[in-house]
Design a protein around this motif. Structure first.
Motif, PDB file in Angstrom:
ATOM      1  N   ARG A  16       7.887  -4.160   6.461  1.00  0.00           N
ATOM      2  CA  ARG A  16       8.589  -5.343   5.964  1.00  0.00           C
ATOM      3  C   ARG A  16       7.646  -6.270   5.185  1.00  0.00           C
ATOM      4  O   ARG A  16       8.031  -6.862   4.186  1.00  0.00           O
ATOM      5  CB  ARG A  16       9.215  -6.110   7.128  1.00  0.00           C
ATOM      6  N   GLY A  17       6.410  -6.393   5.662  1.00  0.00           N
ATOM      7  CA  GLY A  17       5.450  -7.286   5.032  1.00  0.00           C
ATOM      8  C   GLY A  17       4.691  -6.679   3.871  1.00  0.00           C
ATOM      9  O   GLY A  17       3.848  -7.354   3.277  1.00  0.00           O
ATOM     10  N   GLY A  18       4.954  -5.413   3.537  1.00  0.00           N
ATOM     11  CA  GLY A  18       4.284  -4.784   2.415  1.00  0.00           C
ATOM     12  C   GLY A  18       2.917  -4.221   2.710  1.00  0.00           C
ATOM     13  O   GLY A  18       2.203  -3.795   1.802  1.00  0.00           O
ATOM     14  N   GLU A  19       2.521  -4.187   3.994  1.00  0.00           N
ATOM     15  CA  GLU A  19       1.220  -3.653   4.351  1.00  0.00           C
ATOM     16  C   GLU A  19       1.218  -2.129   4.413  1.00  0.00           C
ATOM     17  O   GLU A  19       0.155  -1.504   4.440  1.00  0.00           O
ATOM     18  CB  GLU A  19       0.776  -4.213   5.699  1.00  0.00           C
ATOM     19  N   ALA A  20       2.400  -1.530   4.477  1.00  0.00           N
ATOM     20  CA  ALA A  20       2.535  -0.071   4.544  1.00  0.00           C
ATOM     21  C   ALA A  20       3.777   0.352   3.777  1.00  0.00           C
ATOM     22  O   ALA A  20       4.740  -0.419   3.651  1.00  0.00           O
ATOM     23  CB  ALA A  20       2.611   0.403   5.990  1.00  0.00           C
ATOM     24  N   ALA A  21       3.737   1.574   3.262  1.00  0.00           N
ATOM     25  CA  ALA A  21       4.876   2.098   2.519  1.00  0.00           C
ATOM     26  C   ALA A  21       5.972   2.610   3.438  1.00  0.00           C
ATOM     27  O   ALA A  21       7.154   2.578   3.097  1.00  0.00           O
ATOM     28  CB  ALA A  21       4.422   3.223   1.592  1.00  0.00           C
ATOM     29  N   ALA A  22       5.584   3.084   4.622  1.00  0.00           N
ATOM     30  CA  ALA A  22       6.560   3.658   5.553  1.00  0.00           C
ATOM     31  C   ALA A  22       5.989   3.617   6.957  1.00  0.00           C
ATOM     32  O   ALA A  22       4.786   3.431   7.159  1.00  0.00           O
ATOM     33  CB  ALA A  22       6.911   5.098   5.156  1.00  0.00           C
TER      34      ALA A  22
ATOM     35  N   SER B  27       0.838  -1.189   0.000  1.00  0.00           N
ATOM     36  CA  SER B  27       0.000   0.000   0.000  1.00  0.00           C
ATOM     37  C   SER B  27       0.879   1.247   0.000  1.00  0.00           C
ATOM     38  O   SER B  27       1.540   1.549   0.991  1.00  0.00           O
ATOM     39  CB  SER B  27      -0.915   0.011   1.229  1.00  0.00           C
ATOM     40  N   ALA B  28       0.883   1.953  -1.122  1.00  0.00           N
ATOM     41  CA  ALA B  28       1.731   3.137  -1.241  1.00  0.00           C
ATOM     42  C   ALA B  28       1.166   4.335  -0.502  1.00  0.00           C
ATOM     43  O   ALA B  28       1.845   5.355  -0.363  1.00  0.00           O
ATOM     44  CB  ALA B  28       1.920   3.478  -2.720  1.00  0.00           C
ATOM     45  N   THR B  29      -0.071   4.223  -0.035  1.00  0.00           N
ATOM     46  CA  THR B  29      -0.704   5.367   0.618  1.00  0.00           C
ATOM     47  C   THR B  29      -0.845   5.175   2.122  1.00  0.00           C
ATOM     48  O   THR B  29      -1.408   6.028   2.796  1.00  0.00           O
ATOM     49  CB  THR B  29      -2.101   5.612   0.022  1.00  0.00           C
ATOM     50  N   ARG B  30      -0.330   4.065   2.660  1.00  0.00           N
ATOM     51  CA  ARG B  30      -0.505   3.777   4.083  1.00  0.00           C
ATOM     52  C   ARG B  30       0.802   3.966   4.843  1.00  0.00           C
ATOM     53  O   ARG B  30       1.837   3.419   4.472  1.00  0.00           O
ATOM     54  CB  ARG B  30      -1.016   2.348   4.274  1.00  0.00           C
ATOM     55  N   TYR B  31       0.748   4.751   5.912  1.00  0.00           N
ATOM     56  CA  TYR B  31       1.862   4.910   6.828  1.00  0.00           C
ATOM     57  C   TYR B  31       1.430   4.371   8.198  1.00  0.00           C
ATOM     58  O   TYR B  31       0.333   4.682   8.669  1.00  0.00           O
ATOM     59  CB  TYR B  31       2.250   6.380   6.994  1.00  0.00           C
ATOM     60  N   THR B  32       2.283   3.599   8.825  1.00  0.00           N
ATOM     61  CA  THR B  32       2.008   3.144  10.180  1.00  0.00           C
ATOM     62  C   THR B  32       2.800   3.986  11.179  1.00  0.00           C
ATOM     63  O   THR B  32       3.792   4.621  10.832  1.00  0.00           O
ATOM     64  CB  THR B  32       2.361   1.663  10.351  1.00  0.00           C
TER      65      THR B  32
ATOM     66  N   THR C 214      -2.051  13.227   2.879  1.00  0.00           N
ATOM     67  CA  THR C 214      -2.580  12.426   1.776  1.00  0.00           C
ATOM     68  C   THR C 214      -2.371  10.935   2.002  1.00  0.00           C
ATOM     69  O   THR C 214      -2.517  10.141   1.070  1.00  0.00           O
ATOM     70  CB  THR C 214      -1.917  12.847   0.452  1.00  0.00           C
ATOM     71  N   ARG C 215      -2.009  10.535   3.216  1.00  0.00           N
ATOM     72  CA  ARG C 215      -1.774   9.120   3.525  1.00  0.00           C
ATOM     73  C   ARG C 215      -2.805   8.612   4.524  1.00  0.00           C
ATOM     74  O   ARG C 215      -3.356   9.371   5.316  1.00  0.00           O
ATOM     75  CB  ARG C 215      -0.364   8.914   4.105  1.00  0.00           C
ATOM     76  N   GLU C 216      -3.021   7.313   4.471  1.00  0.00           N
ATOM     77  CA  GLU C 216      -3.812   6.661   5.500  1.00  0.00           C
ATOM     78  C   GLU C 216      -2.874   6.365   6.665  1.00  0.00           C
ATOM     79  O   GLU C 216      -1.906   5.615   6.516  1.00  0.00           O
ATOM     80  CB  GLU C 216      -4.407   5.350   4.968  1.00  0.00           C
ATOM     81  N   LEU C 217      -3.141   6.948   7.825  1.00  0.00           N
ATOM     82  CA  LEU C 217      -2.274   6.808   8.990  1.00  0.00           C
ATOM     83  C   LEU C 217      -2.852   5.739   9.910  1.00  0.00           C
ATOM     84  O   LEU C 217      -3.960   5.896  10.418  1.00  0.00           O
ATOM     85  CB  LEU C 217      -2.134   8.147   9.720  1.00  0.00           C
ATOM     86  N   VAL C 218      -2.079   4.669  10.113  1.00  0.00           N
ATOM     87  CA  VAL C 218      -2.590   3.506  10.831  1.00  0.00           C
ATOM     88  C   VAL C 218      -1.792   3.298  12.115  1.00  0.00           C
ATOM     89  O   VAL C 218      -0.586   3.039  12.060  1.00  0.00           O
ATOM     90  CB  VAL C 218      -2.497   2.241   9.963  1.00  0.00           C
ATOM     91  N   PRO C 219      -2.418   3.403  13.287  1.00  0.00           N
ATOM     92  CA  PRO C 219      -1.695   3.159  14.540  1.00  0.00           C
ATOM     93  C   PRO C 219      -1.450   1.677  14.745  1.00  0.00           C
ATOM     94  O   PRO C 219      -2.278   0.836  14.392  1.00  0.00           O
ATOM     95  CB  PRO C 219      -2.651   3.714  15.601  1.00  0.00           C
ATOM     96  N   MET C 220      -0.284   1.341  15.335  1.00  0.00           N
ATOM     97  CA  MET C 220       0.073  -0.040  15.632  1.00  0.00           C
ATOM     98  C   MET C 220       0.366  -0.172  17.120  1.00  0.00           C
ATOM     99  O   MET C 220       0.635   0.820  17.810  1.00  0.00           O
ATOM    100  CB  MET C 220       1.291  -0.469  14.806  1.00  0.00           C
ATOM    101  N   VAL C 221       0.354  -1.400  17.611  1.00  0.00           N
ATOM    102  CA  VAL C 221       0.432  -1.608  19.058  1.00  0.00           C
ATOM    103  C   VAL C 221       1.851  -1.550  19.606  1.00  0.00           C
ATOM    104  O   VAL C 221       2.045  -1.412  20.817  1.00  0.00           O
ATOM    105  CB  VAL C 221      -0.198  -2.961  19.445  1.00  0.00           C
TER     106      VAL C 221
END
Length: 311
Positions: A45-51, A2-7, A28-35
């Motif tokens: 690493r798994g390709g779920e986020a671009a950065a 996902s080129a538009t997702r940042y964690t 312009t990115r989807e910002l996804v919080p992680m635990v």
């Protein structure tokens, strides 16, 4: 990928989220919080986020060891940018709570050294228990598991809390450094105000081993901004070194230092060359004589002339 997702290290309301939102592209990115930091980086690493944006250094507590260790192991990642965020804490409580009512407090482990003196003066009998993040501490207060949490004042609205006290910090001008991490690629072009990050493993334990490593930088005029030893997990006494150096990998002095390290060390992990946050080119210290790209090139030309018999 996902080129538009940042964690980022979550949950919502962390200083990490606040730092991420200072980047123009965050809008312009989807910002996804992680635990956790590992989960944040593993999404890249798994390709779920671009950065991913994670904390790496605090001006009071030093390196954020979880991040430092995660970047040293596993599938390689690369730092593309850094953000430095001033840090001041607020004491967040449920509405109606008074200072005298607070018996338990929580926050991220890195927060505790930054508010220790304040705690000792104002809440000397309060019991501290660490949370996964400052915002998670706020969530735990919302759920009634703690009386108060040290977090950013901006987190109060997210969790329905009140800021009982604001601008809490034992050290003036405290700040945390965050890094934007992605999968390996070509570093950004040098700006003249850059930083290069590495992890270096020593070949064997012998007198002068660390000195040999440092000399690769010193003889080329490369200034080290941070060096931190971390256990490798291979037993007591086995360490690697996390290093930040001034300059860009395309600078001849930096490139030659890295080649020197590669010759004498069993493993060197390049973590990236990227612009230094908040530092203009005119603010960078002048290079030592003999360490500019032009002088390295002139020395190389001279050696070629000697080899050709043209000296």
């Amino acid at each position: 990928m996902s080129a538009t997702r940042y964690t980022y290290l979550g949950p919502e309301g962390t200083f990490t989220e606040a730092a991420l939102r200072t980047l123009p592209e965050a809008a312009t990115r989807e910002l996804v919080p992680m635990v956790s930091v590992p989960a944040t980086l593993d999404a890249v690493r798994g390709g779920e986020a671009a950065a991913a944006l994670v904390p790496i250094e605090n001006s009071v507590e030093g390196g954020v060891t979880t991040t430092v260790d995660e970047l040293a192991k596993g599938t390689p990642l690369m730092i593309y940018r850094e953000v430095v965020l001033p840090i001041a804490f607020a004491l967040l409580v449920r509405p109606g709570t008074k200072l005298k009512d607070i018996k338990t407090v929580t926050g991220h482990p890195v927060a505790q050294p930054q508010v220790r003196n304040w705690l000792g003066e104002h809440l000397p009998d309060a019991l501290w228990e660490s949370a996964a993040s400052n915002a998670d501490g706020a969530r735990l207060v919302q759920e009634g598991r703690f009386d108060a949490a040290f977090a950013g004042e901006f987190a109060a609205a997210t969790y329905g809390l009140e800021a009982l006290v604001t601008e809490i910090h034992d050290a003036a001008n405290a700040a945390t450094r965050f890094v934007l991490v992605g999968r390996p690629g070509r570093p950004a072009a040098p700006t003249g105000a850059d930083k290069t990050s590495l992890v270096i493993w020593l070949g064997d334990d012998h007198p002068g081993a660390l000195l040999e490593l440092l000399q690769e930088f010193a003889v080329r005029g490369v200034n080290l901004m941070r060096i931190e030893s971390r256990p490798t997990g291979q037993g007591i006494g086995n360490y690697c070194f996390s290093v930040d150096a001034e300059g860009h990998i395309t600078d001849r002095r930096v490139g030659e230092a890295l080649m020197g390290l590669k010759r004498i060390c069993p493993k060197v992990r390049f973590l990236g060359s990227y612009p230094r946050a908040g530092v203009a080119v005119e603010d960078v210290r002048p290079l030592r004589p003999g360490t500019s790209d032009g002088e390295f090139l002139a020395a190389s030309d001279w050696l070629t002339q000697c080899q050709d018999g043209r000296f």
